[in-house]
Design an enzyme around this catalytic site. Structure first.
Site, PDB file in Angstrom:
ATOM      1  N   ARG A 200      -8.422   9.282 -66.375  1.00 60.56           N
ATOM      2  CA  ARG A 200      -7.379   8.358 -65.726  1.00 60.56           C
ATOM      3  C   ARG A 200      -6.350   8.123 -66.998  1.00 60.56           C
ATOM      4  NH1 ARG A 200     -11.047   3.447 -63.247  1.00 60.56           N
ATOM      5  NH2 ARG A 200     -12.460   4.695 -61.945  1.00 60.56           N
TER       6      ARG A 200
ATOM      7  N   GLU B 136     -19.583   8.405 -69.792  1.00 58.99           N
ATOM      8  CA  GLU B 136     -18.544   9.016 -68.799  1.00 58.99           C
ATOM      9  C   GLU B 136     -17.517   8.485 -69.160  1.00 58.99           C
ATOM     10  OE1 GLU B 136     -17.238   8.069 -64.243  1.00 58.99           O
ATOM     11  OE2 GLU B 136     -19.310   7.688 -64.836  1.00 58.99           O
TER      12      GLU B 136
ATOM     13  N   LYS C 187     -23.324   9.240 -56.935  1.00 57.91           N
ATOM     14  CA  LYS C 187     -22.920   7.930 -57.038  1.00 57.91           C
ATOM     15  C   LYS C 187     -22.655   6.944 -55.976  1.00 57.91           C
ATOM     16  CE  LYS C 187     -18.356   6.451 -59.264  1.00 57.91           C
ATOM     17  NZ  LYS C 187     -17.267   6.785 -60.111  1.00 57.91           N
TER      18      LYS C 187
END
Length: 210
Positions: free
Chosen positions: A46, A42, A131
């Site tokens: 950001r 993943e 999640k």
């Protein structure tokens, strides 16, 4: 065709959650993690180079690597991540707009929740894999045990504050398929390009029992 989320979370016990600051690090980092046995990766959206990093990893790694994008916050994030080649998506939470965009997409979303109400809302939209974030701050293992009682049909990938020492307790839970973490790719090792050490940490994580 993209794998479904229920297949993706079974590939490895740990999903590395990566922040790629420099594009030149993307492929060596991904290869180190993959060679260590962590094949689901993943990349968080950001940094300015995140989308290019995803595309580079998809092109460079073998076909059985599963490259996805994290920190999906808006429908636009989703669209850009899919265009970059992501084969799964992860969000820290959800909005009505993001839920609808995810339902309309062929690429599966692992949506983030922190409470039973959020989980029930997503379940009503057809999501059964979620999640749990931020895992440690939101109650950790005890919270997931509690949620598992009334909502046993939901499977979680807890992320946030989990390390090698804490991961086994999560992986023992019947409603946890895998955990997400950053400990196998710490910033200092990436900055110093110590790919062998990252591969060793990945191998250690890949051998965790579940």
């Amino acid at each position: 065709m993209a794998l479904s989320i229920d297949k993706i979370v079974q590939v490895a016990p740990v999903v590395p959650v990566m922040v790629v600051e420099r594009l030149e690090d993307a492929v060596p980092l991904a290869k180190a993690l993959y060679n260590g046995g962590l094949k689901v990766l993943e990349i968080t959206l950001r940094t300015p180079v995140a989308l290019d990093a995803i595309s580079a990893m998809v092109e460079a790694l073998p076909d059985d690597a599963v490259i996805g994008a994290g920190t999906i916050v808006t429908p636009d994030d989703l669209k850009k991540a899919v265009a970059a080649g992501s084969t799964f998506l992860v969000s820290p939470g959800t909005t009505p707009e993001l839920i609808e965009a995810a339902k309309a997409s062929d690429i599966p979303l692992l949506p983030g929740i922190a409470t039973p109400s959020e989980a029930m809302n997503l379940l009503a939209h057809g999501f059964t894999h979620m999640k749990f974030f931020p895992a440690e701050a939101a109650g950790g293992v005890p919270m997931l045990k509690s949620i598992g009682g009334p909502l046993p049909q939901i499977t979680f990938c807890p992320t946030g504050g989990i390390n090698l020492a804490k991961a086994p307790e999560y992986l023992k839970l019947p409603n946890v398929a895998c955990v997400g973490g950053t400990w196998m790719a710490p910033k200092e090792l990436i900055a110093e390009k110590r790919w062998d050490e990252i591969e060793t940490l990945a191998r250690e994580a890949a051998q965790l029992a579940r």
